[in-house]
Design an enzyme around this catalytic site. Sequence first.
Site, PDB file in Angstrom:
ATOM      1  N   ASP A  45       0.833  -1.197   0.000  1.00 23.67           N
ATOM      2  CA  ASP A  45       0.000   0.000   0.000  1.00 23.67           C
ATOM      3  C   ASP A  45       0.874   1.257   0.000  1.00 23.67           C
ATOM      4  O   ASP A  45       1.541   1.553   1.000  1.00 23.67           O
ATOM      5  CB  ASP A  45      -0.903  -0.016   1.239  1.00 23.67           C
ATOM      6  CG  ASP A  45      -2.084   0.916   1.129  1.00 23.67           C
ATOM      7  OD1 ASP A  45      -2.182   1.636   0.134  1.00 23.67           O
ATOM      8  OD2 ASP A  45      -2.911   0.921   2.051  1.00 23.67           O
ATOM      9  N   ASP A  46       0.909   1.968  -1.117  1.00 22.71           N
ATOM     10  CA  ASP A  46       1.681   3.212  -1.262  1.00 22.71           C
ATOM     11  C   ASP A  46       3.183   2.968  -1.349  1.00 22.71           C
ATOM     12  O   ASP A  46       3.979   3.846  -0.999  1.00 22.71           O
ATOM     13  CB  ASP A  46       1.402   4.195  -0.123  1.00 22.71           C
ATOM     14  CG  ASP A  46      -0.009   4.743  -0.133  1.00 22.71           C
ATOM     15  OD1 ASP A  46      -0.789   4.380  -1.031  1.00 22.71           O
ATOM     16  OD2 ASP A  46      -0.341   5.533   0.773  1.00 22.71           O
ATOM     17  N   CYS A  83      -5.643   4.267  -4.120  1.00 16.22           N
ATOM     18  CA  CYS A  83      -5.808   2.870  -3.736  1.00 16.22           C
ATOM     19  C   CYS A  83      -7.099   2.225  -4.212  1.00 16.22           C
ATOM     20  O   CYS A  83      -7.059   1.201  -4.898  1.00 16.22           O
ATOM     21  CB  CYS A  83      -5.666   2.737  -2.222  1.00 16.22           C
ATOM     22  SG  CYS A  83      -6.371   4.096  -1.286  1.00 16.22           S
ATOM     23  N   ARG A  87      -7.597  -0.928  -6.846  1.00 15.62           N
ATOM     24  CA  ARG A  87      -8.064  -2.236  -6.409  1.00 15.62           C
ATOM     25  C   ARG A  87      -9.346  -2.637  -7.135  1.00 15.62           C
ATOM     26  O   ARG A  87      -9.600  -3.822  -7.378  1.00 15.62           O
ATOM     27  CB  ARG A  87      -8.253  -2.231  -4.890  1.00 15.62           C
ATOM     28  CG  ARG A  87      -6.933  -2.131  -4.147  1.00 15.62           C
ATOM     29  CD  ARG A  87      -7.093  -1.645  -2.709  1.00 15.62           C
ATOM     30  NE  ARG A  87      -5.826  -1.176  -2.202  1.00 15.62           N
ATOM     31  CZ  ARG A  87      -4.961  -1.910  -1.480  1.00 15.62           C
ATOM     32  NH1 ARG A  87      -5.264  -3.156  -1.182  1.00 15.62           N
ATOM     33  NH2 ARG A  87      -3.819  -1.401  -1.074  1.00 15.62           N
ATOM     34  N   LYS A 145      -5.988  -4.976   3.772  1.00 18.01           N
ATOM     35  CA  LYS A 145      -6.813  -3.849   3.339  1.00 18.01           C
ATOM     36  C   LYS A 145      -7.809  -4.269   2.261  1.00 18.01           C
ATOM     37  O   LYS A 145      -7.439  -4.878   1.267  1.00 18.01           O
ATOM     38  CB  LYS A 145      -5.897  -2.735   2.822  1.00 18.01           C
ATOM     39  CG  LYS A 145      -6.627  -1.524   2.274  1.00 18.01           C
ATOM     40  CD  LYS A 145      -5.651  -0.410   1.967  1.00 18.01           C
ATOM     41  CE  LYS A 145      -6.299   0.759   1.282  1.00 18.01           C
ATOM     42  NZ  LYS A 145      -5.386   1.895   1.116  1.00 18.01           N
ATOM     43  N   HIS A 147     -11.098  -1.906   1.281  1.00 17.33           N
ATOM     44  CA  HIS A 147     -11.322  -0.571   0.705  1.00 17.33           C
ATOM     45  C   HIS A 147     -12.108  -0.598  -0.603  1.00 17.33           C
ATOM     46  O   HIS A 147     -11.919   0.235  -1.477  1.00 17.33           O
ATOM     47  CB  HIS A 147      -9.985   0.152   0.501  1.00 17.33           C
ATOM     48  CG  HIS A 147     -10.119   1.646   0.521  1.00 17.33           C
ATOM     49  ND1 HIS A 147      -9.158   2.505   0.006  1.00 17.33           N
ATOM     50  CD2 HIS A 147     -11.098   2.449   0.987  1.00 17.33           C
ATOM     51  CE1 HIS A 147      -9.543   3.758   0.159  1.00 17.33           C
ATOM     52  NE2 HIS A 147     -10.724   3.754   0.755  1.00 17.33           N
ATOM     53  N   HIS A 240       1.475   2.536   4.083  1.00 14.34           N
ATOM     54  CA  HIS A 240       0.490   3.618   4.090  1.00 14.34           C
ATOM     55  C   HIS A 240       0.552   4.394   5.408  1.00 14.34           C
ATOM     56  O   HIS A 240       0.895   3.850   6.450  1.00 14.34           O
ATOM     57  CB  HIS A 240      -0.902   3.008   3.903  1.00 14.34           C
ATOM     58  CG  HIS A 240      -1.996   3.985   3.606  1.00 14.34           C
ATOM     59  ND1 HIS A 240      -2.524   4.823   4.561  1.00 14.34           N
ATOM     60  CD2 HIS A 240      -2.680   4.252   2.459  1.00 14.34           C
ATOM     61  CE1 HIS A 240      -3.490   5.558   4.018  1.00 14.34           C
ATOM     62  NE2 HIS A 240      -3.596   5.230   2.738  1.00 14.34           N
ATOM     63  N   ASP A 346      -0.179  -0.652  -5.091  1.00 14.56           N
ATOM     64  CA  ASP A 346      -1.469  -0.202  -5.618  1.00 14.56           C
ATOM     65  C   ASP A 346      -1.408   1.164  -6.280  1.00 14.56           C
ATOM     66  O   ASP A 346      -2.302   1.531  -7.040  1.00 14.56           O
ATOM     67  CB  ASP A 346      -2.541  -0.204  -4.522  1.00 14.56           C
ATOM     68  CG  ASP A 346      -2.207   0.718  -3.356  1.00 14.56           C
ATOM     69  OD1 ASP A 346      -1.068   1.192  -3.253  1.00 14.56           O
ATOM     70  OD2 ASP A 346      -3.113   0.946  -2.521  1.00 14.56           O
ATOM     71  N   ASN A 347      -0.398   1.946  -5.994  1.00 16.61           N
ATOM     72  CA  ASN A 347      -0.195   3.266  -6.611  1.00 16.61           C
ATOM     73  C   ASN A 347       1.195   3.737  -6.239  1.00 16.61           C
ATOM     74  O   ASN A 347       1.964   3.007  -5.602  1.00 16.61           O
ATOM     75  CB  ASN A 347      -1.261   4.279  -6.160  1.00 16.61           C
ATOM     76  CG  ASN A 347      -1.521   4.298  -4.671  1.00 16.61           C
ATOM     77  OD1 ASN A 347      -2.631   3.979  -4.224  1.00 16.61           O
ATOM     78  ND2 ASN A 347      -0.522   4.631  -3.871  1.00 16.61           N
ATOM     79  N   LYS A 399       1.764   9.525  -5.587  1.00 19.83           N
ATOM     80  CA  LYS A 399       0.356   9.184  -5.404  1.00 19.83           C
ATOM     81  C   LYS A 399      -0.557  10.399  -5.573  1.00 19.83           C
ATOM     82  O   LYS A 399      -0.213  11.505  -5.197  1.00 19.83           O
ATOM     83  CB  LYS A 399       0.166   8.588  -4.002  1.00 19.83           C
ATOM     84  CG  LYS A 399      -1.262   8.226  -3.635  1.00 19.83           C
ATOM     85  CD  LYS A 399      -1.326   7.645  -2.223  1.00 19.83           C
ATOM     86  CE  LYS A 399      -2.761   7.320  -1.822  1.00 19.83           C
ATOM     87  NZ  LYS A 399      -2.839   6.712  -0.475  1.00 19.83           N
TER      88      LYS A 399
END
Length: 562
Positions: A45-46, A83, A87, A145, A147, A240, A346-347, A399
């Site tokens: 994540d990130d 994110c 996803r 996660k 989301h 994140h 994810d990004n 991001k």
Amino acid sequence: MRALIIVLLAASILSCMAKDEATPVQKNSNGSLQSPPNILLIVADDLGYSDLGAYGSEIDTPSIDSLASNGALFSNFYAHANCSPSRTMLFTGIDSHLAGLGAMHGYEGDNQRGIPGYEGHLNQQTVSFAKLLQNSGYQTYMTGKWHLGDTPGSSPKAQGFDRYFAQMKGSPPSGHFNVNGGRKGATRAYLEDGVDRTGMPVPDDFFSSNFYTSKLIEYIDAGQQNASPFFAYLAFSAPHIPVQAPESHIDLYKGRYDKGYDVLRQRRFNKMQELGLIDKNVSLSARAPDVEPWENLTIEDQGIQSRRMEIYAGAIDNLDDNVGRLLDYLRASNQLDNTLILFMSDNGAAGFTGWQSKVLVQRYNNADNSLENLGRDGSMMFYGPGWASASSTPFYLFKRHMSEGGIRVPFIISGPGVEHHATVSREMLTIRDVAPTLLDVAGVRYPAAEFEGRKVLPQTGLSFVRKLQYPEDHTHIHQTTEVFGWELFKRRAVRKGDWKAVLQETPFGTGNWQLYDLSVDPGETHDLAQQEKEKLNEMKVAWKSYAENNNVIISNAPLRWP
């Protein structure tokens, strides 16, 4: 060669499946029946493009790097700039503007609310590949996660997971050291198999990455008596915000970043050229416009900044240790050789600014961000745009931006059927391509028009199985005439062939369309909008086509993200 297109499931399973979801019978060349592979999908994540050792980082990531050494590393893989849109496309193979996350939930404009594609969760026009794998006989597990919505139709259970421990929100509501609901005491922040686990007691050494990995191992191990293959989704919430690291990792990189983010960017850039990830004639991108040159900072500020990056590196080191722990478990249980493994972010890296930090500190109950407590429980630490620019090397921004640093991410795949060994592939792929590929791997067909009595949209991603099976195949998955688009928070980008046009507000852009030739300028350092007006017009037409085909509605709300 171990074939990727594989699968025979028991007749009892096949008989209960709809015709357009059936799994074809496959045989080896000697006539014996094959077994389908396990599939393990790991998402950070990130995580920035250059934050892994295999991508030029100084951070110690041997476990993830080993996947690249035994498989394929992609240098031209695109997600989205945030994110939940990423996803959404990952699980559906469909553009986020069609699938339900055309805008970040809670930040929709008045002109987007109530419009199909902007529901704020996976909508009923989609079906996740996890659900299709489950219907074909796969055991399905996820931890971490989610989301993607908490409605009955968008929950992990509805989207195809047998067992799950899900962080339902975008960031850990009270940080990585507990499972509390955040400042409002919210419930259903964490769900396990439909049961609210928010606020459950945790051990003193609890940390999200450790816990999610242990839970996933628990689920896989409990299903070992079942002969069916598994699909496991490990969705780390690290690194994140709040950027935190367990005590075991918080001081591992002490003193490593004292020379600053500008030096780190150059070192990573040089290493990436050595690794063949970027060409020798490529220029390093400009520093983000809201970043002070390192030498302009006071000694005190440099010390605080260095500490932020030390903690961020510790969080990634810990993430890699957990990947290694999962690989060790699969190896010890004789499951590794039949497990296809994918790793991605994810990004891009999260370059939050000082302005937003004040909001976030308040959000986390006036967090204790003293230097002593930074990165520990109770802190609300973000590592800032200077380090995020280094994490995005060689690209511009991070991001939430449509520059390459926001949307191009690391992607590694290894395991049965991947006939690559330490290969760097420059094939352009997108996150929408993952779902069709994994269905292809399992031999499962995507529904032609309907699923469980409802109409579903066609996937727009493409399977890249043949690129995994045949490294010497130089034909492309995506044609150079194909148009790719991104939009979020009013920011826009479109790519066609090697050309890319970007529209972002000042100071991150000019407020007008800018044009770049990514074949020679992936860092987006030379705006060609004035020199190549005909090409720019072509790209504007391409953007219009993308927007019309994918239900893009530019929000009428003020821009709220830096």
